[in-house]
Scaffold this motif. Sequence first.
Motif, short mmCIF file in Angstrom:
data_model
loop_
_atom_site.label_atom_id
_atom_site.label_comp_id
_atom_site.label_asym_id
_atom_site.label_seq_id
_atom_site.Cartn_x
_atom_site.Cartn_y
_atom_site.Cartn_z
N PHE A 102 -7.65 7.40 6.89
CA PHE A 102 -7.44 8.31 5.58
C PHE A 102 -7.09 9.46 5.80
N ALA A 107 -2.74 10.85 -0.23
CA ALA A 107 -2.81 9.45 -0.89
C ALA A 107 -3.46 8.36 -0.25
N TYR A 109 -6.16 6.96 1.03
CA TYR A 109 -7.46 6.28 0.56
C TYR A 109 -7.17 5.72 -0.81
N VAL A 110 -6.53 6.30 -1.71
CA VAL A 110 -6.30 5.70 -3.17
C VAL A 110 -5.34 5.00 -3.06
N TYR A 111 -4.33 4.94 -2.47
CA TYR A 111 -3.15 3.81 -2.21
C TYR A 111 -3.99 2.43 -1.73
N TRP A 112 -4.74 2.60 -0.66
CA TRP A 112 -5.53 1.48 -0.33
C TRP A 112 -6.27 0.88 -1.07
N GLN A 113 -7.26 1.61 -1.86
CA GLN A 113 -8.03 1.15 -2.68
C GLN A 113 -7.16 0.54 -3.87
N LYS A 114 -6.15 1.18 -4.28
CA LYS A 114 -5.66 0.29 -5.61
C LYS A 114 -4.70 -0.61 -5.23
N TYR A 115 -3.97 -0.57 -4.02
CA TYR A 115 -2.99 -1.71 -3.73
C TYR A 115 -3.40 -2.66 -2.61
N GLY A 116 -4.49 -2.30 -1.85
CA GLY A 116 -4.79 -3.38 -0.55
C GLY A 116 -3.86 -3.06 0.31
N VAL A 117 -2.67 -2.84 0.22
CA VAL A 117 -1.63 -2.77 1.39
C VAL A 117 -1.16 -1.22 1.50
N ARG A 118 -0.64 -1.03 2.53
CA ARG A 118 -0.17 0.25 2.53
C ARG A 118 1.05 0.63 3.45
N GLY A 315 -14.44 1.88 7.42
CA GLY A 315 -15.64 2.70 6.78
C GLY A 315 -16.50 3.68 7.99
#
Lengths: 363, 363, 363, 363
Positions: A102, A107, A109-118, A315
Amino acid sequence: MSGNGIGLLFRLTTFGESHGPAIGGVVEGCPAGLPLTESDLQHDLDRRKPGQSRFTTGRREADQVRILSGVFEGVTTGTPIGLLIDNTDQRSRDYAGIQDLFRPGHADYVYWQKYGVRDYRGGGRASARETAVRVAGGAIARKLLATVGVRIRGALIAMGEERIDRSRWAWDEVERNPFFTPDAGAVPRFTALLDRVRAAGDSVGALLEVVASGVGVGWGEPVFDRLDADLAKSLMSINAVKGVEIGSGLEMAQGYGSHMADEMVPGAHGGVEFVSNHAGGILGGLSTGQEIIARLALKPTSSIRIPRRTVDIHGQAREVVTEGRHDPCVGIRAVPVAEAMMALTLADHWLRDRSRAAERKRL
Amino acid sequence: MSGNGIGLLFRLTTFGESHGPAIGGVVEGCPAGLPLTESDLQHDLDRRKPGQSRFTTGRREADQVRILSGVFEGVTTGTPIGLLIDNTDQRSRDYAGIQDLFRPGHADYVYWQKYGVRDYRGGGRASARETAVRVAGGAIARKLLATVGVRIRGALIAMGEERIDRSRWAWDEVERNPFFTPDAGAVPRFTALLDRVRAAGDSVGALLEVVASGVGVGWGEPVFDRLDADLAKSLMSINAVKGVEIGSGLEMAQGYGSHMADEMVPGAHGGVEFVSNHAGGILGGLSTGQEIIARLALKPTSSIRIPRRTVDIHGQAREVVTEGRHDPCVGIRAVPVAEAMMALTLADHWLRDRSRAAERKRL
Amino acid sequence: MSGNGIGLLFRLTTFGESHGPAIGGVVEGCPAGLPLTESDLQHDLDRRKPGQSRFTTGRREADQVRILSGVFEGVTTGTPIGLLIDNTDQRSRDYAGIQDLFRPGHADYVYWQKYGVRDYRGGGRASARETAVRVAGGAIARKLLATVGVRIRGALIAMGEERIDRSRWAWDEVERNPFFTPDAGAVPRFTALLDRVRAAGDSVGALLEVVASGVGVGWGEPVFDRLDADLAKSLMSINAVKGVEIGSGLEMAQGYGSHMADEMVPGAHGGVEFVSNHAGGILGGLSTGQEIIARLALKPTSSIRIPRRTVDIHGQAREVVTEGRHDPCVGIRAVPVAEAMMALTLADHWLRDRSRAAERKRL
Amino acid sequence: MSGNGIGLLFRLTTFGESHGPAIGGVVEGCPAGLPLTESDLQHDLDRRKPGQSRFTTGRREADQVRILSGVFEGVTTGTPIGLLIDNTDQRSRDYAGIQDLFRPGHADYVYWQKYGVRDYRGGGRASARETAVRVAGGAIARKLLATVGVRIRGALIAMGEERIDRSRWAWDEVERNPFFTPDAGAVPRFTALLDRVRAAGDSVGALLEVVASGVGVGWGEPVFDRLDADLAKSLMSINAVKGVEIGSGLEMAQGYGSHMADEMVPGAHGGVEFVSNHAGGILGGLSTGQEIIARLALKPTSSIRIPRRTVDIHGQAREVVTEGRHDPCVGIRAVPVAEAMMALTLADHWLRDRSRAAERKRL
C-alpha cells in the motif's frame, strides 16, 4: 460503485483505469446546435497532457479523444456525447514491485479494504489519468458557456513556500510557461524549487485559482445545491485536492463584517455595481454577476523516490520507493482539470437556471 | 428551486422561511428499528438555539421540534420522518425598513434577480433559521451512526485574529462555554473580542473544526461522490461558509511529499496503523479508518449596525444599517450545524457502503 | 426508505402515515411568480376526500391543507412549498384486531419482512391516505401548467365488467356523478354494480383514463426518462394500480403497422397534423403536441368483509375479515390522484424541456 | 438531453446512434468480486442480434462487445464498467431518401421539433439499436443476480391476433424457435402470420411476458420508487412499448376483491405461502418472494413498405415507403431487451434493499 457522474442537467459520467485499454465518458445535457469537433476538446487535453516539460511525468500519452456520438454534421444533436481516449503508453511492469503493498498517500489501502480486489497498475481508477476525461467533458461545457459570454481561466498561484506577486498577474502569461502561472517573475523561483524537489526525489504541493467571468446573476439553487457548494464538491473531487475556498475564503474567518460584506452602488443601465468581491461572486448560493473566484489546494504527489514506511497486503512492514514516472507537483497539470470542473458545474447550473428564468418572466 | 435535499440513501429535504408559520423537513432512508424520540433531536436543537448567551441573537425561538411520521411506538419504521418546527418569535416589523433594499453580504439582490419576488422578512429562505431543520435531521443521522460507534464533535478554533492553543484541546470544555471552543484559555480572549465587536456594531468571522471518530474503512465512492467531495459540498452549503479543508488542508499546498503522505506500520490484529493523519482520514475519496477531520471558515455576519452603502430595488443609492437581532459571530452557532451536516453525509455514505460491502464478502 | 420523492426539477417529496398526527410534503421547483392560495389546492383535495358518497369510505377527514412556505403575498417565491394536512379522524381501534396478522392483498407482510416493525394502523405508510399529499402537490403542478394552456382531466371508464360507451363521452358529466365517469348512461349501471358489491361485502376494480391537452411538442427525454416511461412510473406508483397503457396501449400488440402508425398531413400555419392518435401523444418518448392519453387499471380494494385465509406474525393460519371503513372501489377516488400524478410528471418535463428549448433557438 | 441513465445504485448510462461509429455505455454499482468476461455479455447480445432468421432485419451487426474498464484479472473491481460495441454494417445510403421527411410512428418529427437537428440515419438515437447496450448492461445485472438465485426469463406470448396456449408453456422451448415463444404449438401459427405480414410489406405488434424467480421478500421502496413503478418505467422505456402490466394487470380492473387478493397459508419453515399470484409478486411496491411477473405490449414496427401519408420538414405533404431493413415484428427481438431491463431494475433494488436490510437486523 456509483458516483461516477456529476451534474443534474449537464452531466458527465466517466469510466476507465490508468492501465486498461481505454478511458472514456458520456456527456449528457448539451443542447442541440452547438458546433463541436474533436479538436475543440483536444486543445484542453493537450494542455493537461503528460510529458510536455521536464516538470511533468515522462509518460507519453497521445490523449487523442474520439467523439462517438451526439454530434452530426459538425453540430451537437442534443443526444449524449460518447467520449473515448485510448491508453497507449502503459508500462504496467513499473508496478510489478508494488502490487502487494500500500503506497502511502495513495488509495491502495482503502480500495483494497473496500473492494477486496484492486487494479494495482498505476493507481487504477484512482489515477489522475481519469481526469483526462473530465478535461474532455469540460471542454464541451466551456464551449457551451462561451456562447453566453462565460470565460473560465485557471492559474497556479503558489507552490511550496513560493507564491506569485498578485500585482503582476497577467492572464496571457499563463499559457507561456510550464507552470500555468500568471506571474512571469515567479517562473524562475518555481523552476528552482521544482528542480530541487526533483533532485531530492521529493514532491511539492500547489495552490490554484480558477476564475469565471461573464456569469449571469442568479445561477445556483438554494439551499443545498448552492453554486458554491456544488463548486466545492466538483473541485474537491479532483485527485489530491484537500481544500477549497470561494472569494476571500479562509481569510473571511479573520475578518470583520464592516470590511467583508461587499457594498453596492448604482451601476450602468440602472444596474447594481459591487465595490469589492470578497464573496467571490456568490451570495446565498447564487451568482452575483461578478467574477466567480475559487482556490484549491493540492497535496504534494504521493509517489516519491524517498523511502517510506508502509505495510503490505499480508500486514508486514515494508519500505516503498515509488519509481515509475510521476509529476513532482501534480498541481501543475491540475490547472486545466480545475477549469474543466468549474465549467461542468457552471454549465449545469446555467441550464438549471434557464428552466425557470424564462418562466419567471412570463408569469 | 429544486436542490433542497441532500443525500442519496439517507436524505434530508427541508422547507421554510425565517418568518413563515413554520420550518420543517423530511428525512428519508433511516433504517427501521432505531429508537428515536423528539428529545433526541431537541438536545442538538437547544445547542443551536438563539438567545442562549449575550453573544447570540436575541430572537427567542422555542425551536420545539415535532416528529410527524416514521416513528411508531418509539422506534423508526423505515418510512420517512416528517419534522416540523413552528416559528414563534417573528418580529417582521424589524424588516419593514429594508424591504426594498439589498443588504450587502446578503442574498437579497440575487434572490430578487433570480426570482423577481422575495420574502424580505429576515432573509426568508436564505436565513440561518433554515439550519434548525438540518440540526434536527442531523441528530437522527448522529443517533444512527452512534450504533456503529461513530462520534461527531465540532469546535470553534479561531475567531477574528484570535486562535485557540491546540495543545490545550479538551473536548469536554466545548459544552462549558458559549463559544463551543475546546480551549478554556481562549474563552476570555474570545469574550473580549466579541464584546468589542458588539460595542462597535460590527461582526467577526470564525474557523470551525469538525471531527468524526469511529468511521470504518472504505466509506465513500470514487470518483465524483468521494467522501471528501460530498463533505465539501455539505459543509459549504451552510450559510456564510466560504472555505472547507480536509486534514492538513491548505497547508498541503506548501508541503512536501516526504512529510505529507501518511506512513503506515503494522497495527494490532494484523491491521494497519497510520503514523500521522495529514489526509484527514480520507484517501482517494474513501475513509481510512482514522479520524475524519474537516475545517470550515465562516464569514462575519453581514447584518451590522455600521452604515453601509447599497442600492434599492429602484436602482437608487441607499445607506443601510441593519438593526434587527443578529449574532455578532454566526460561526458560534454554526458548530452544531456543521456537526449535523457531517453526520448527514456520513450516514448517507455508510448506507451506500453497506449495500456493497456485504456483497463483496459473499462473492 | 428513500424513494419518497418524484421528479427531477419539479419534485414532490411526501411523508406521513394513515394514523399519525399528520401527512405532508414538499414541492420543489415551482417557478416564482405563480399566484397560489390554499384554496387552489383544496379544490382537488375535496374531490379526492373520503365520505362524499355512499360509494366511498365513511372515514371523515377534513383534508384541510396548509401551505407553510414558498408563498409570499399570494405568489410563489421559487422556494420549496411545505404542505401539511392534519389527520383528524383516526379510529385506530378499528385496527386492534389485525395488528398481528397480514391482510391479503395488503403490504402488511412485505413491510413486516422488510422493516421488522410496522405501523399497523390503517396501512400506515402504504395507506391510500398518502395520496392526499400527491393531490395537493399535483394541484400546484396543474396550476403551473395551466399558464401554458395545459389541461389535465381524468375519468373512470370501466368498473368490473361494466364499461362506458365512449361515443357518449362528456367531460362535463365527470364532475356530476360520484364515479367521475364521463358517460351519464353508465351511472345507473355502476350504481347497481357497486350496491351489489357492497351488499356482498366485496370490492371491485376499475379502469381510468387520464388525458392532457395543450402539451407542446418535444417534452420528454430520450432514452430512459421518456415521457411515457416517466408517466408509467408515476401512474404505477399509485396504490392498487397494476397496469398502465399509453394511447392504444395493449391493443397495439394485436395491431398492424399499416393501421397503428399515425399518419401526418400538413396542418395550419405550416405545421403538422396527425390523422389519428394511436400513439397517445408520445413518439420516441417525446410529446407530439396531440393529447397525451393514458389508462390505468386498479385492482379491487383488498379490504373486504368476506372471510379470507391468511397467516399471522407467528406463522399461524388465521382468518381475516376487514371491518374498518373502506372504499368498495378504490378506483373511484383514484381519479384525482391520477390527474395529480400526470400533472406532476408533465410539470417536471416541461421545466426540463425549457432548460434546453430556449437554448436551442439561440445557438 | 439528460435521462440516458437508469438506476440509483446499479446504474446503466448509454450513448450512441444507429449509424455513428459505435454505441456504448457505463455500468456503475456492480459490486467487486464478480467473475465477468465479455462472453458473459455476448450470449445475450447474440440472442438480440439482428439477422438471425428471416423474421428479423437483414442488417448484419457483429454486436461484439468490449469491456474497457472495471474488470481486472477476470473479476469486477467495483469501478465502473465501460462497454463499447462498434457499428459495422451502416448502410446510411438507405436513408438518403428520407432525410427530409417525418416517418409516421417514428420519432423523426418530435426530435426535429425538440432539437432542430437530427441524425436521420436509421433513427439515430431513437433507433432500437440503442437497446444492444441495454442487453450488455443487463447481462451484468443478470449475472450478479444469479449469485443470489434470481433467474429472469422472457417470452413472446402473442403476436397480432395469435396467442399462445398457456397450458403448453415450456421455458426450454423459448430458445428453440425464432419467436422466443414457450408454446411449440404456436410456432407454425406465428410463422404463417409473419410470412403473410412480410409479404404484405406490413408489420405486427406483440405481447411479451417477463418472469423473475428467486427474488427475496421486501425489495422495493415505498412510495414512488416502488418496485412495480420502477419496472413500469424501465419496461416502458423500451422502444415501441405502449403498455405494461404487473401480475393480473388490466384484468384486475374487471375483478373482485374476493378473487384478486392473494390468500396466504402457513408455508415451510414457519414461512408464508401465497395460494395465488394475481399481484405478480409485488404488494405495496415491495416484492413478496413469489415470481415477479410483468407483461409488455409492443406496437407494430413503424417502418413498413406500404405507402403512408406524411409531411416533410418544409411542411409539404409527402408519401413515404420505408425500404431499409426492418423487423416485421419488433416484439421478437425485444424479448432479451425486456429481460435486460428487468435485470437492471432488480439489481438496483437488490442493492438498495441490502443497504438497509443488514442494518435492520442489527438494530
